[in-house]
Design a protein around this motif. Structure first.
Motif, PDB file in Angstrom:
ATOM      1  N   LEU A  10       0.845  -1.193   0.000  1.00 24.58           N
ATOM      2  CA  LEU A  10       0.000   0.000   0.000  1.00 24.58           C
ATOM      3  C   LEU A  10       0.881   1.244   0.000  1.00 24.58           C
ATOM      4  N   PRO A  11       0.953   1.980  -1.113  1.00 26.74           N
ATOM      5  CA  PRO A  11       1.745   3.213  -1.107  1.00 26.74           C
ATOM      6  C   PRO A  11       1.077   4.304  -0.289  1.00 26.74           C
ATOM      7  N   LEU A  12       1.899   5.060   0.438  1.00 25.99           N
ATOM      8  CA  LEU A  12       1.362   6.216   1.147  1.00 25.99           C
ATOM      9  C   LEU A  12       0.971   7.286   0.134  1.00 25.99           C
ATOM     10  N   HIS A  13      -0.124   7.965   0.407  1.00 28.08           N
ATOM     11  CA  HIS A  13      -0.587   9.006  -0.507  1.00 28.08           C
ATOM     12  C   HIS A  13      -1.186  10.131   0.305  1.00 28.08           C
ATOM     13  N   GLY A  14      -0.668  11.347   0.111  1.00 30.40           N
ATOM     14  CA  GLY A  14      -1.161  12.485   0.867  1.00 30.40           C
ATOM     15  C   GLY A  14      -2.482  12.997   0.337  1.00 30.40           C
ATOM     16  N   GLY A  15      -2.923  14.097   0.885  1.00 32.23           N
ATOM     17  CA  GLY A  15      -4.185  14.686   0.435  1.00 32.23           C
ATOM     18  C   GLY A  15      -5.271  14.569   1.475  1.00 32.23           C
ATOM     19  N   ARG A  16      -6.452  14.992   1.086  1.00 33.39           N
ATOM     20  CA  ARG A  16      -7.583  14.979   2.005  1.00 33.39           C
ATOM     21  C   ARG A  16      -8.824  14.471   1.275  1.00 33.39           C
ATOM     22  N   VAL A  17      -9.806  14.076   2.067  1.00 30.50           N
ATOM     23  CA  VAL A  17     -11.097  13.679   1.509  1.00 30.50           C
ATOM     24  C   VAL A  17     -12.032  14.868   1.630  1.00 30.50           C
ATOM     25  N   PRO A  18     -12.478  15.441   0.517  1.00 32.86           N
ATOM     26  CA  PRO A  18     -13.328  16.629   0.585  1.00 32.86           C
ATOM     27  C   PRO A  18     -14.692  16.300   1.183  1.00 32.86           C
ATOM     28  N   PRO A  19     -15.345  17.274   1.805  1.00 35.12           N
ATOM     29  CA  PRO A  19     -16.648  17.031   2.439  1.00 35.12           C
ATOM     30  C   PRO A  19     -17.690  16.439   1.496  1.00 35.12           C
ATOM     31  N   TRP A  20     -17.702  16.883   0.224  1.00 36.30           N
ATOM     32  CA  TRP A  20     -18.718  16.378  -0.698  1.00 36.30           C
ATOM     33  C   TRP A  20     -18.558  14.883  -0.955  1.00 36.30           C
ATOM     34  N   LEU A  21     -17.318  14.357  -0.798  1.00 41.48           N
ATOM     35  CA  LEU A  21     -17.109  12.923  -0.977  1.00 41.48           C
ATOM     36  C   LEU A  21     -17.272  12.166   0.338  1.00 41.48           C
ATOM     37  N   SER A  22     -16.737  12.705   1.427  1.00 42.58           N
ATOM     38  CA  SER A  22     -16.827  11.986   2.702  1.00 42.58           C
ATOM     39  C   SER A  22     -18.277  11.765   3.110  1.00 42.58           C
ATOM     40  N   ALA A  23     -19.144  12.749   2.838  1.00 42.74           N
ATOM     41  CA  ALA A  23     -20.568  12.587   3.174  1.00 42.74           C
ATOM     42  C   ALA A  23     -21.188  11.464   2.352  1.00 42.74           C
ATOM     43  N   ARG A  24     -20.821  11.397   1.069  1.00 43.91           N
ATOM     44  CA  ARG A  24     -21.366  10.347   0.208  1.00 43.91           C
ATOM     45  C   ARG A  24     -20.788   8.977   0.575  1.00 43.91           C
ATOM     46  N   MET A  25     -19.512   8.940   0.948  1.00 48.58           N
ATOM     47  CA  MET A  25     -18.916   7.667   1.374  1.00 48.58           C
ATOM     48  C   MET A  25     -19.627   7.117   2.596  1.00 48.58           C
ATOM     49  N   ALA A  26     -19.975   7.984   3.526  1.00 50.68           N
ATOM     50  CA  ALA A  26     -20.691   7.547   4.724  1.00 50.68           C
ATOM     51  C   ALA A  26     -22.055   6.958   4.356  1.00 50.68           C
ATOM     52  N   LYS A  27     -22.753   7.603   3.410  1.00 54.75           N
ATOM     53  CA  LYS A  27     -24.068   7.113   3.001  1.00 54.75           C
ATOM     54  C   LYS A  27     -23.971   5.797   2.244  1.00 54.75           C
ATOM     55  N   LEU A  28     -23.031   5.726   1.286  1.00 53.59           N
ATOM     56  CA  LEU A  28     -22.907   4.500   0.499  1.00 53.59           C
ATOM     57  C   LEU A  28     -22.384   3.361   1.365  1.00 53.59           C
ATOM     58  N   GLY A  29     -21.389   3.655   2.212  1.00 48.60           N
ATOM     59  CA  GLY A  29     -20.876   2.620   3.106  1.00 48.60           C
ATOM     60  C   GLY A  29     -21.957   2.070   4.016  1.00 48.60           C
ATOM     61  N   ARG A  30     -22.811   2.963   4.533  1.00 50.51           N
ATOM     62  CA  ARG A  30     -23.896   2.535   5.425  1.00 50.51           C
ATOM     63  C   ARG A  30     -24.877   1.614   4.705  1.00 50.51           C
ATOM     64  N   VAL A  31     -25.296   1.984   3.506  1.00 58.19           N
ATOM     65  CA  VAL A  31     -26.311   1.192   2.831  1.00 58.19           C
ATOM     66  C   VAL A  31     -25.723  -0.135   2.342  1.00 58.19           C
ATOM     67  N   ILE A  32     -24.447  -0.168   1.977  1.00 59.22           N
ATOM     68  CA  ILE A  32     -23.807  -1.440   1.606  1.00 59.22           C
ATOM     69  C   ILE A  32     -23.744  -2.358   2.822  1.00 59.22           C
ATOM     70  N   VAL A  33     -23.360  -1.808   3.980  1.00 63.28           N
ATOM     71  CA  VAL A  33     -23.317  -2.604   5.202  1.00 63.28           C
ATOM     72  C   VAL A  33     -24.710  -3.123   5.542  1.00 63.28           C
ATOM     73  N   GLU A  34     -25.723  -2.268   5.429  1.00 67.67           N
ATOM     74  CA  GLU A  34     -27.095  -2.710   5.699  1.00 67.67           C
ATOM     75  C   GLU A  34     -27.468  -3.878   4.794  1.00 67.67           C
ATOM     76  N   ALA A  35     -27.128  -3.782   3.512  1.00 69.89           N
ATOM     77  CA  ALA A  35     -27.482  -4.833   2.571  1.00 69.89           C
ATOM     78  C   ALA A  35     -26.752  -6.132   2.895  1.00 69.89           C
ATOM     79  N   VAL A  36     -25.467  -6.052   3.235  1.00 71.02           N
ATOM     80  CA  VAL A  36     -24.702  -7.255   3.579  1.00 71.02           C
ATOM     81  C   VAL A  36     -25.287  -7.918   4.819  1.00 71.02           C
ATOM     82  N   VAL A  37     -25.621  -7.105   5.827  1.00 72.73           N
ATOM     83  CA  VAL A  37     -26.191  -7.671   7.052  1.00 72.73           C
ATOM     84  C   VAL A  37     -27.556  -8.300   6.776  1.00 72.73           C
ATOM     85  N   LEU A  38     -28.384  -7.649   5.950  1.00 68.43           N
ATOM     86  CA  LEU A  38     -29.683  -8.208   5.603  1.00 68.43           C
ATOM     87  C   LEU A  38     -29.553  -9.536   4.873  1.00 68.43           C
TER      88      LEU A  38
END
Length: 408
Positions: A10-38
Motif C-alpha cells: 500500500l503506497p502512502l498518498h497524501g491529500g484529504r477527503v473533501p466534504p462532498w465525498l466523505s458525506a457520500r462515502m458515509a451514506k454508500l458505506g452505510r447502505v452497503i453494510v445494511e445490505a450485507v447484514v440483511l
C-alpha cells in the motif's frame, strides 16, 4: 486458528477527503453494510472487513484513491459516521480510528458494554493486546497510527490496524478476526497487508513460542546473561537474529503499485466486460420501473452492477480492486472524476432496495443480486470496449455526470 489470508503493498498518498465525498462515502458505506447484514448477517460483514482484498475493493467502489493507504482511514471514518445512527438497529459498533481516536477505543468499548449489557472487559483487553502485538511483538518497521475495533452485540469483532514507514513511503494494514481465534500469540492474524522488507521480528508467530519462553527466562534470570549474549552478537558482527527459518505459507498477494493512475494492467478486463454486459442485459429486465425514473439510466445500472459485486462477489473476484474504482471514479481524477449524479443515484437505489427489503419486499435487492450472478455467468464469454476506451468515454461524459475532483 485464524490464519493470514493475504497481503498487499500500500503506497502512502497524501491529500484529504473533501466534504462532498466523505458525506457520500458515509451514506454508500452505510447502505452497503445494511445490505450485507440483511443478506448474510453480521458475522459475514466482520469476515469481509477482515479480508484485505474485499476491504480495498470496498473503498475503491466508494470513490477513494483505489490503491493508497488512505482507503483505510477514509473507509473506517465513513463507517463510523455512517453506522452511528443505526448502531442499535444493526447491532454493530465502530470504535477507535486514526491517531487520537485510536486511543479512545477502550473508553468507547466500555460505553458500548454499558449500552448493550455486554461485558466489555474481554473486548478492551483484546483491543489493547491486538495493538501491542502489532506494535511490539511484530517489529516490521511500520509504526501504528490507526486502530479500529468493529464489534457486534454478540461479542464478535474484527480489528483493522495500519502502520506506516515514512522512509519507504509505504503502509501496512493488519486485519484481525475474533472468529476461531484461540491465541493472540500463535499466528493470530486474519491477514497482514504489506511487502516483507528486511529483517522482521514476529514474536506473534506460532513458531516463536520457544523465543517467547526464552525471553521470559532471560527476564527472570536478571541482566547478566542478556548482556553477555548481546556482547557475543556484537562481537560476531551479527546485525539481527533470524528467528524463523521456515518459509511463510503461500497466500494470495495483492501488489498495489505506486502509480496513481489506473492502468489497463491493473484491471482484469474479462471481469469488466462481464459486469458491463450484465448491466446491459439485466438492467432493462430487472429495473424496468426504475429506468423510467429521471436520472437513472445505463450508467447508474453499470455502477450498481459493480456495487453488486462488492455485496455478493466471491473473494477471488477482488484481486483487482482498481476495477471497482470504475463504478464511481476517484477523488483525484483517477481513473476519472467522481460522477456525482451517478453516485447519488446509486445511493438512492440501494437505499430504496434496503428499505423495501426491511418491509418484506426484497425484489429490488434480488435484482441487484442478479446483476452479480449474471456477471459471473458471462465472464469469459463476452467482449466489450478496451479499458482505455471505457475511461476515455467516461472522461468525455464527466460534465454530464457531474464529475468532480478534489482539485475543483
Amino acid at each position: 486458528m485464524a490464519k493470514r489470508t493475504g497481503s498487499a503493498d500500500l503506497p502512502l498518498h497524501g491529500g484529504r477527503v473533501p466534504p462532498w465525498l466523505s458525506a457520500r462515502m458515509a451514506k454508500l458505506g452505510r447502505v452497503i453494510v445494511e445490505a450485507v447484514v440483511l443478506e448474510y448477517g453480521r458475522d459475514e460483514l466482520l469476515r469481509r472487513l477482515a479480508h484485505p482484498f474485499w476491504f480495498q475493493s470496498f473503498g475503491a467502489v466508494m470513490g477513494m484513491d483505489w490503491h493508497s493507504s488512505g482507503i483505510t482511514t477514509s473507509v473506517i471514518g465513513a463507517l463510523k459516521r455512517g453506522l452511528a445512527p443505526l448502531e442499535q438497529e444493526l447491532g454493530l459498533y465502530v470504535c477507535g480510528g486514526k491517531g487520537a481516536q485510536s486511543r479512545q477505543t477502550p473508553a468507547e468499548l466500555t460505553a458500548f458494554g454499558e449500552r448493550t449489557g455486554l461485558d466489555a472487559s474481554p473486548l478492551t483487553h483484546a483491543s489493547r493486546l491486538v495493538a501491542k502485538v502489532d506494535s511490539a511483538a511484530v517489529q516490521d518497521g511500520f509504526d501504528l497510527y490507526l486502530h479500529a475495533f468493529i464489534v457486534s452485540v454478540d461479542g464478535r469483532w474484527c480489528v483493522v490496524q495500519q502502520g506506516m514507514n515514512e522512509q519507504r513511503r509505504e503502509a501496512r494494514r493488519y486485519h484481525w478476526l475474533s472468529e476461531n481465534l484461540q491465541s493472540f500469540l500463535d499466528s493470530p492474524h486474519a491477514a497482514i497487508e504489506g511487502r516483507n522488507q528486511g529483517s522482521i521480528v514476529n514474536l506473534a508467530d506460532v513458531r516463536a513460542e520457544r523465543n517467547r519462553r526464552a525471553g521470559l527466562e532471560l527476564v527472570h534470570a536478571g541482566p547478566d546473561r542478556p548482556v553477555a549474549l548481546l556482547k557475543r552478537w556484537r562481537d560476531s558482527g551479527s546485525a539481527a537474529l533470524d528467528l524463523f527459518d521456515a518459509p511463510e505459507p503461500e497466500t494470495p498477494h495483492l501488489k498495489l503499485p505506486a502509480h496513481h493512475e489506473v492502468h489497463a494492467s491493473d484491471v482484469v478486463l474479462r471481469r469488466l466486460h462481464a459486469t458491463l454486459a450484465a448491466a446491459a442485459d439485466r438492467g432493462p429486465k430487472d429495473f424496468a420501473d426504475l429506468l423510467l425514473t429521471p436520472g437513472v439510466g445505463a450508467r447508474t445500472v453499470a455502477a450498481l452492477a459493480m456495487v453488486a459485486e462488492v455485496l455478493h462477489g466471491a473473494p477471488a473476484r477482488f484481486s483487482d480492486p482498481a476495477r471497482l474504482s470504475l463504478a464511481h471514479g476517484g477523488k483525484d481524477g483517477h481513473p476519472f472524476p467522481v460522477p456525482l449524479k451517478v453516485y447519488d443515484q446509486t445511493i438512492r437505489v440501494l437505499k430504496d432496495a434496503v428499505s423495501r427489503a426491511k418491509l418484506g419486499n426484497d425484489e429490488r435487492l434480488a435484482a441487484i443480486r442478479q446483476l452479480d450472478a449474471q456477471a459471473r455467468a458471462l465472464e469469459g464469454h463476452v467482449a466489450g470496449p478496451s479499458f482505455e476506451a471505457f475511461v476515455a468515454d467516461e472522461r468525455a461524459r464527466s460534465d454530464v455526470y457531474g464529475g468532480r475532483t478534489v482539485f475543483d
